[in-house]
Design an enzyme around this catalytic site. Sequence first.
Site, mmCIF file in Angstrom:
data_model
loop_
_atom_site.group_PDB
_atom_site.id
_atom_site.type_symbol
_atom_site.label_atom_id
_atom_site.label_comp_id
_atom_site.label_asym_id
_atom_site.label_seq_id
_atom_site.Cartn_x
_atom_site.Cartn_y
_atom_site.Cartn_z
ATOM 1 N N CYS A 38 15.617 21.780 136.920
ATOM 2 C CA CYS A 38 16.556 22.359 137.889
ATOM 3 C C CYS A 38 17.344 23.544 137.348
ATOM 4 O O CYS A 38 18.032 24.220 138.100
ATOM 5 C CB CYS A 38 17.548 21.290 138.336
ATOM 6 S SG CYS A 38 18.563 20.729 136.958
ATOM 7 N N ASP A 40 19.893 23.381 135.349
ATOM 8 C CA ASP A 40 21.272 23.021 134.983
ATOM 9 C C ASP A 40 21.411 22.889 133.468
ATOM 10 O O ASP A 40 20.430 22.623 132.774
ATOM 11 C CB ASP A 40 21.664 21.691 135.643
ATOM 12 C CG ASP A 40 21.795 21.825 137.148
ATOM 13 O OD1 ASP A 40 21.914 22.961 137.627
ATOM 14 O OD2 ASP A 40 21.767 20.802 137.836
ATOM 15 N N CYS A 107 18.364 14.246 135.461
ATOM 16 C CA CYS A 107 19.774 14.493 135.141
ATOM 17 C C CYS A 107 20.196 13.611 133.954
ATOM 18 O O CYS A 107 20.964 14.047 133.095
ATOM 19 C CB CYS A 107 20.659 14.212 136.347
ATOM 20 S SG CYS A 107 20.005 14.876 137.895
HETATM 21 FE FE1 FES Z 1 20.109 19.450 137.633
HETATM 22 FE FE2 FES Z 1 20.937 17.062 138.144
HETATM 23 S S1 FES Z 1 19.977 18.419 139.550
HETATM 24 S S2 FES Z 1 20.932 18.054 136.256
#
Ligand code: FES
Length: 135
Positions: A38, A40, A107
């Site tokens: 993602c 992140d 995550c």
């Molecule tokens: Fe990226 Fe949860 S959607 S860490």
Amino acid sequence: MHKYNDKINAMFENPVNVGSLDENDPNVGVGFVGSPACGDVLKIFIKVDDEDRIVDVKFKTFGCGSAIASSAVLTQKVMGLTLDEAKKITNKEIADELALPPIKTHCSVLAEEAILDAIYDLLKKRKVCKVDQTG
Ligand code: FES
């Protein structure tokens, strides 16, 4: 739509151990990882005592609610553990505790990778310190 459990909601609303520690402290290790799934990112800081026991831990993330909750749970789990013990914590334990839906498993992987990276950083620092002392 998946209904998140109370623990995720509580940790998301009021996450514990958010913040940072002094990266220049020789007893502090920093892990910084990004999720390929993602994009992140998560940064985690651990501080150990002379016996390599974790005495402080903080995190910062530009991640989703599940990443925040996973990081907060991880920091609670590793507090007081030795580095060897902390290494053994798996993302599955975190995901199970939060009852993360499968789509959010990555995550919790982010949290597991960040702690491993922080431990690795600390061990690298230690090696450098030893070289400095003998050199
Ligand atoms: Fe990226 Fe949860 S959607 S860490």
